[in-house]
Write a protein that holds these residues in place. Structure first.
Motif, PDB file in Angstrom:
ATOM      1  N   PRO A  21       0.825  -1.201   0.000  1.00 15.39           N
ATOM      2  CA  PRO A  21       0.000   0.000   0.000  1.00 15.39           C
ATOM      3  C   PRO A  21       0.861   1.254   0.000  1.00 15.39           C
ATOM      4  O   PRO A  21       1.905   1.305   0.639  1.00 15.39           O
ATOM      5  N   GLY A  22       0.420   2.248  -0.745  1.00 15.30           N
ATOM      6  CA  GLY A  22       1.086   3.540  -0.731  1.00 15.30           C
ATOM      7  C   GLY A  22       2.342   3.556  -1.565  1.00 15.30           C
ATOM      8  O   GLY A  22       2.802   2.550  -2.087  1.00 15.30           O
ATOM      9  N   THR A 186      -5.740   3.443   3.266  1.00 17.33           N
ATOM     10  CA  THR A 186      -4.753   2.480   3.749  1.00 17.33           C
ATOM     11  C   THR A 186      -4.783   1.174   2.963  1.00 17.33           C
ATOM     12  O   THR A 186      -3.855   0.364   3.087  1.00 17.33           O
ATOM     13  N   ASP A 187      -5.830   0.964   2.156  1.00 18.79           N
ATOM     14  CA  ASP A 187      -5.947  -0.270   1.381  1.00 18.79           C
ATOM     15  C   ASP A 187      -5.622  -0.065  -0.100  1.00 18.79           C
ATOM     16  O   ASP A 187      -5.886  -0.950  -0.924  1.00 18.79           O
TER      17      ASP A 187
END
Length: 208
Positions: A21-22, A186-187
């Motif tokens: 993620p991210g 966050t997903d």
């Protein structure tokens, strides 16, 4: 492949468990173009998320902030102070400029094929929604467009995803994928090649 201007179709890039993620962390030794691109892609995805789902494709020009400021110093007075500060800390920092006139009537890749950027544009980003089905389900998609649309939208295993894809002239790419079923920042999955078909189509818009 389809888009909101045509028939939604399965894409070649569903999120994979290995996707982190991210954006990726800053590489040792300082910021990199890919890191700046990852940040820009996640920012345009978050911007699109603020507007909600069932939205048409959105296209953005990516311009290195430091270069834009050098060409027009008065731009510093019109940009948020944190953006100006970020460009001072990272020479690769990117401005995302949405192309308000971008509209797709039919196939998304055909629409991108008509896009050409001037040399002042350092990269491009696209945000689009797609329907993703398991591979076994894709084999049963009818050939008739209307029947295929009914099949996709009513399939119990469908996933609605938002794809954000960015590329730079140096060949760097980054993709962000958000599932409607797990609609949280966050997903959001991230990686350089999660959507290879769209990466290729977007790269072509930067070719001379």
């Amino acid at each position: 492949m389809g888009d909101d201007g045509g028939m939604p179709q399965p894409d070649d890039a569903a999120p994979t468990p290995a996707s982190a993620p991210g954006p990726d962390p800053v590489a040792p030794g300082g910021p990199t173009p890919r890191h700046a691109l990852a940040l820009a892609v996640h920012e345009v995805e978050a911007h699109a998320a603020d507007a909600g789902w069932d939205a048409p494709p959105r296209l953005f020009a990516l311009v290195m902030t430091a270069g834009a400021l050098a060409a027009d110093p008065t731009l510093a007075d019109r940009l948020p102070s944190d953006v100006v500060a970020a460009s001072g800390a990272d020479p690769h920092h990117l401005l995302s400029i949405e192309q308000e006139g971008f509209a797709v009537d039919g196939d998304l890749e055909d629409g991108l094929a008509r896009v050409a950027w001037p040399p002042t544009v350092d990269g491009a980003a696209l945000v689009v929604e797609r329907i993703v089905l398991p591979p076994a389900a894709e084999e049963d998609v009818p050939e008739d467009p209307d029947a295929a649309l009914d099949y996709l939208t009513s399939h119990p295993d469908r996933q609605d995803v938002r794809l954000a894809v960015g590329v730079l002239r140096d060949g760097s790419s980054w993709c962000a994928v958000r599932s409607r079923a797990h609609d949280a920042a966050t997903d959001v999955a991230g990686g350089p090649d999660l959507v290879p078909g769209l990466v290729t189509a977007l790269r072509a818009t930067l070719e001379d």
